[in-house]
Write a protein that holds these residues in place. Sequence first.
Motif, PDB file in Angstrom:
ATOM      1  N   ALA A 153      -7.331  10.250   6.069  1.00  9.13           N
ATOM      2  CA  ALA A 153      -8.472   9.578   6.946  1.00  9.13           C
ATOM      3  C   ALA A 153      -9.655  10.281   6.334  1.00  9.13           C
ATOM      4  CB  ALA A 153      -8.430   9.977   8.567  1.00  9.13           C
ATOM      5  N   ALA A 154      -9.878  11.429   5.951  1.00  6.88           N
ATOM      6  CA  ALA A 154     -11.020  12.257   5.213  1.00  6.88           C
ATOM      7  C   ALA A 154     -11.033  11.427   3.921  1.00  6.88           C
ATOM      8  CB  ALA A 154     -10.619  13.669   4.982  1.00  6.88           C
ATOM      9  N   GLY A 155     -10.244  11.220   3.320  1.00  2.00           N
ATOM     10  CA  GLY A 155     -10.369  10.369   1.804  1.00  2.00           C
ATOM     11  C   GLY A 155     -11.059   8.927   2.318  1.00  2.00           C
ATOM     12  N   ALA A 156     -10.656   8.326   3.262  1.00  2.00           N
ATOM     13  CA  ALA A 156     -11.128   6.970   3.698  1.00  2.00           C
ATOM     14  C   ALA A 156     -12.549   7.077   4.129  1.00  2.00           C
ATOM     15  CB  ALA A 156     -10.282   6.397   4.692  1.00  2.00           C
ATOM     16  N   ARG A 157     -13.132   8.075   4.768  1.00  2.00           N
ATOM     17  CA  ARG A 157     -14.256   8.283   5.146  1.00  2.00           C
ATOM     18  C   ARG A 157     -15.321   8.259   4.169  1.00  2.00           C
ATOM     19  NH1 ARG A 157     -11.867  11.239   9.459  1.00  2.00           N
ATOM     20  NH2 ARG A 157     -12.125  13.195   8.433  1.00  2.00           N
ATOM     21  N   ARG A 158     -14.711   9.112   2.833  1.00  2.07           N
ATOM     22  CA  ARG A 158     -15.742   9.265   2.015  1.00  2.07           C
ATOM     23  C   ARG A 158     -15.758   8.181   0.796  1.00  2.07           C
ATOM     24  NH1 ARG A 158     -17.430  12.042   4.986  1.00  2.07           N
ATOM     25  NH2 ARG A 158     -19.032  10.785   4.283  1.00  2.07           N
ATOM     26  N   LEU A 159     -14.917   7.330   0.823  1.00  2.00           N
ATOM     27  CA  LEU A 159     -14.757   6.227  -0.023  1.00  2.00           C
ATOM     28  C   LEU A 159     -15.767   4.993   0.044  1.00  2.00           C
ATOM     29  CD1 LEU A 159     -11.028   5.589  -0.284  1.00  2.00           C
ATOM     30  CD2 LEU A 159     -12.534   6.216  -2.053  1.00  2.00           C
ATOM     31  N   ALA A 160     -16.484   4.727  -1.004  1.00  2.00           N
ATOM     32  CA  ALA A 160     -17.434   3.246  -0.784  1.00  2.00           C
ATOM     33  C   ALA A 160     -16.390   2.081  -0.733  1.00  2.00           C
ATOM     34  CB  ALA A 160     -18.255   3.467  -2.118  1.00  2.00           C
ATOM     35  N   PRO A 161     -17.126   1.147  -0.260  1.00  4.40           N
ATOM     36  CA  PRO A 161     -16.287  -0.041  -0.115  1.00  4.40           C
ATOM     37  C   PRO A 161     -15.611  -0.336  -1.283  1.00  4.40           C
ATOM     38  CG  PRO A 161     -18.374  -0.183   1.194  1.00  4.40           C
ATOM     39  CD  PRO A 161     -18.336   1.113   0.410  1.00  4.40           C
ATOM     40  N   GLY A 162     -14.496  -0.570  -1.162  1.00  6.51           N
ATOM     41  CA  GLY A 162     -13.701  -1.125  -2.826  1.00  6.51           C
ATOM     42  C   GLY A 162     -13.498   0.043  -3.355  1.00  6.51           C
ATOM     43  N   GLY A 163     -13.407   1.305  -2.871  1.00  8.52           N
ATOM     44  CA  GLY A 163     -13.230   2.519  -3.552  1.00  8.52           C
ATOM     45  C   GLY A 163     -11.260   2.681  -3.541  1.00  8.52           C
ATOM     46  N   TRP A 164     -10.918   3.798  -4.405  1.00  8.59           N
ATOM     47  CA  TRP A 164      -9.587   4.000  -4.462  1.00  8.59           C
ATOM     48  C   TRP A 164      -9.127   5.473  -3.993  1.00  8.59           C
ATOM     49  CZ3 TRP A 164      -5.836   0.329  -5.250  1.00  8.59           C
ATOM     50  CH2 TRP A 164      -6.246  -0.978  -5.803  1.00  8.59           C
ATOM     51  N   LEU A 165      -8.110   5.474  -3.011  1.00 10.24           N
ATOM     52  CA  LEU A 165      -7.603   6.800  -2.576  1.00 10.24           C
ATOM     53  C   LEU A 165      -6.221   6.891  -3.523  1.00 10.24           C
ATOM     54  CD1 LEU A 165      -7.672   9.315  -0.721  1.00 10.24           C
ATOM     55  CD2 LEU A 165      -5.907   7.717   0.594  1.00 10.24           C
ATOM     56  N   THR A 166      -6.010   7.910  -3.909  1.00  8.52           N
ATOM     57  CA  THR A 166      -4.893   8.425  -4.737  1.00  8.52           C
ATOM     58  C   THR A 166      -4.357   9.602  -4.360  1.00  8.52           C
ATOM     59  OG1 THR A 166      -5.902   7.201  -6.780  1.00  8.52           O
ATOM     60  CG2 THR A 166      -3.882   8.666  -7.097  1.00  8.52           C
ATOM     61  N   VAL A 167      -2.960   9.902  -3.692  1.00  5.80           N
ATOM     62  CA  VAL A 167      -2.443  10.952  -3.207  1.00  5.80           C
ATOM     63  C   VAL A 167      -1.269  11.146  -3.793  1.00  5.80           C
ATOM     64  CG1 VAL A 167      -1.887  12.038  -0.783  1.00  5.80           C
ATOM     65  CG2 VAL A 167      -3.953  10.607  -0.994  1.00  5.80           C
ATOM     66  N   ALA A 201      13.785  10.386  -5.043  1.00  4.17           N
ATOM     67  CA  ALA A 201      12.785  10.762  -4.969  1.00  4.17           C
ATOM     68  C   ALA A 201      12.410  11.516  -4.289  1.00  4.17           C
ATOM     69  CB  ALA A 201      11.990   9.591  -5.157  1.00  4.17           C
ATOM     70  N   LEU A 202      11.760  12.644  -4.552  1.00  6.90           N
ATOM     71  CA  LEU A 202      11.274  13.840  -3.724  1.00  6.90           C
ATOM     72  C   LEU A 202       9.827  13.880  -3.561  1.00  6.90           C
ATOM     73  CD1 LEU A 202      13.474  16.654  -4.682  1.00  6.90           C
ATOM     74  CD2 LEU A 202      13.976  15.130  -3.013  1.00  6.90           C
ATOM     75  N   ARG A 203       9.057  13.103  -4.272  1.00  5.32           N
ATOM     76  CA  ARG A 203       7.490  13.107  -4.550  1.00  5.32           C
ATOM     77  C   ARG A 203       7.229  11.613  -4.555  1.00  5.32           C
ATOM     78  NH1 ARG A 203       4.753  16.725  -2.543  1.00  5.32           N
ATOM     79  NH2 ARG A 203       3.373  17.192  -3.967  1.00  5.32           N
ATOM     80  N   VAL A 204       6.144  11.306  -4.254  1.00  2.00           N
ATOM     81  CA  VAL A 204       5.515   9.762  -4.299  1.00  2.00           C
ATOM     82  C   VAL A 204       4.118   9.985  -4.577  1.00  2.00           C
ATOM     83  CG1 VAL A 204       7.207   8.949  -2.734  1.00  2.00           C
ATOM     84  CG2 VAL A 204       4.844   9.318  -2.077  1.00  2.00           C
ATOM     85  N   ILE A 205       3.499   8.918  -5.339  1.00  5.08           N
ATOM     86  CA  ILE A 205       2.000   8.693  -5.347  1.00  5.08           C
ATOM     87  C   ILE A 205       1.752   7.506  -4.678  1.00  5.08           C
ATOM     88  CG2 ILE A 205       0.204   8.040  -7.277  1.00  5.08           C
ATOM     89  CD1 ILE A 205       1.913   9.697  -9.164  1.00  5.08           C
ATOM     90  N   LEU A 206       0.897   7.722  -3.908  1.00  4.42           N
ATOM     91  CA  LEU A 206       0.163   6.700  -3.082  1.00  4.42           C
ATOM     92  C   LEU A 206      -1.146   6.341  -3.710  1.00  4.42           C
ATOM     93  CD1 LEU A 206      -0.185   4.668  -0.241  1.00  4.42           C
ATOM     94  CD2 LEU A 206      -1.153   6.590   0.623  1.00  4.42           C
ATOM     95  N   ARG A 207      -1.332   4.979  -4.050  1.00  3.39           N
ATOM     96  CA  ARG A 207      -2.590   4.537  -4.213  1.00  3.39           C
ATOM     97  C   ARG A 207      -3.126   3.210  -3.254  1.00  3.39           C
ATOM     98  NH1 ARG A 207      -3.335   1.966  -9.860  1.00  3.39           N
ATOM     99  NH2 ARG A 207      -2.892   4.180 -10.710  1.00  3.39           N
ATOM    100  N   ALA A 208      -4.191   3.555  -2.559  1.00  4.09           N
ATOM    101  CA  ALA A 208      -4.798   2.454  -1.583  1.00  4.09           C
ATOM    102  C   ALA A 208      -6.191   2.399  -1.737  1.00  4.09           C
ATOM    103  CB  ALA A 208      -4.325   2.930  -0.243  1.00  4.09           C
ATOM    104  N   ARG A 209      -6.699   1.084  -1.314  1.00  2.63           N
ATOM    105  CA  ARG A 209      -8.178   0.554  -1.651  1.00  2.63           C
ATOM    106  C   ARG A 209      -8.790   0.492  -0.242  1.00  2.63           C
ATOM    107  NH1 ARG A 209      -9.975  -3.928  -6.122  1.00  2.63           N
ATOM    108  NH2 ARG A 209     -12.197  -2.946  -6.485  1.00  2.63           N
ATOM    109  N   LYS A 210     -10.079   0.656  -0.027  1.00  2.14           N
ATOM    110  CA  LYS A 210     -10.834   0.582   1.022  1.00  2.14           C
ATOM    111  C   LYS A 210     -11.460  -0.748   1.164  1.00  2.14           C
ATOM    112  CE  LYS A 210     -14.621   2.916   3.920  1.00  2.14           C
ATOM    113  NZ  LYS A 210     -15.316   4.092   3.988  1.00  2.14           N
ATOM    114  N   GLY A 211     -10.877  -1.346   2.321  1.00  4.40           N
ATOM    115  CA  GLY A 211     -11.003  -2.902   2.462  1.00  4.40           C
ATOM    116  C   GLY A 211     -10.192  -3.510   1.546  1.00  4.40           C
ATOM    117  N   GLY A 212      -9.261  -3.126   1.044  1.00  3.98           N
ATOM    118  CA  GLY A 212      -8.150  -4.042   0.438  1.00  3.98           C
ATOM    119  C   GLY A 212      -7.272  -4.882   1.160  1.00  3.98           C
ATOM    120  N   ARG A 213      -6.964  -6.076   0.476  1.00  3.79           N
ATOM    121  CA  ARG A 213      -6.127  -6.859   1.554  1.00  3.79           C
ATOM    122  C   ARG A 213      -4.797  -7.413   0.706  1.00  3.79           C
ATOM    123  NH1 ARG A 213      -8.854  -5.035   4.704  1.00  3.79           N
ATOM    124  NH2 ARG A 213     -10.444  -6.074   6.177  1.00  3.79           N
ATOM    125  N   ALA A 214      -4.597  -6.827  -0.457  1.00  5.87           N
ATOM    126  CA  ALA A 214      -3.411  -7.148  -1.096  1.00  5.87           C
ATOM    127  C   ALA A 214      -2.120  -6.804  -0.468  1.00  5.87           C
ATOM    128  CB  ALA A 214      -3.553  -6.691  -2.391  1.00  5.87           C
TER     129      ALA A 214
END
Length: 256
Positions: A153-167, A201-214
């Motif tokens: 949620a904190a990452g989403a608040r700081r992203l510009a439209p179309g920006g990417w969160l990677t965790v 798998a014990l760990r994962v990488i998540l990538r998501a886009r602000k406003g993404g629809r894919a």
Amino acid sequence: MPGATFPDEALSDDKFLCGKLRLLQPVKGYRAATDAVLLAAACPAVPGQTVLDLGCGAGAASFCLASRVPGLIQSGLELQPEYADLARRNAARNGIAFEVAEGDLTRMPPSLRRDFDHVIANPPWYPPGGTASPVRQRATAMQVRLPVGEWVAAGARRLAPGGWLTVIAGADSVPELLAALSPKLGSATILPLAAREGREALRVILRARKGGRAAFRLLPPLVIHAGEAHTGDREHYSPLAREILREGAALPAAFS
């Protein structure tokens, strides 16, 4: 503790990316390792973009990213003053411009209340009491204080439209990670990280886009080590893992 710092005798001088980076880290505190390098490899930043590292620690993920992608405008948020100080020192000694703010991601410092093209994060993964470390800084860095959904949620608040969160996070946090995406984030991809072929798998990488629809994508695992077990005192990274962890390569296009 404003102005808090680790004494020099409590620090080690560690090589990352085959010596491309030299980072000071506490001998007995939390120490960055492969997760930070993998997180940097997964961030799809390009020169000129802005990146915010939530919980930046001593700066390992941000500096690995800077080593691969020149010309980034990078900032970090760190709760613990001692680590914030280390991040600043490590930025200076590696010649990397890096703004570090001290504070809590639920009460973002005013200097970071702006839009970023990318947000990266490596949240703590041990439950409270789940690590026996007597070192305060290490326990704080590793034990869950906020649910992983709060980091999303904190990452989403700081992203510009179309920006990417990677965790990068524990595999057991996937349900919470996905539940936290709506309504701001979409186009989510999860890359499982397996220690060896056929291992869970014990760990994962998540990538998501602000406003993404894919559509959501679950990728084949990235296998870190070759073979069924270590044989001798030498590295056993898979070829792809070695390119990432030793050479600072990005995840290949197949993982994008």
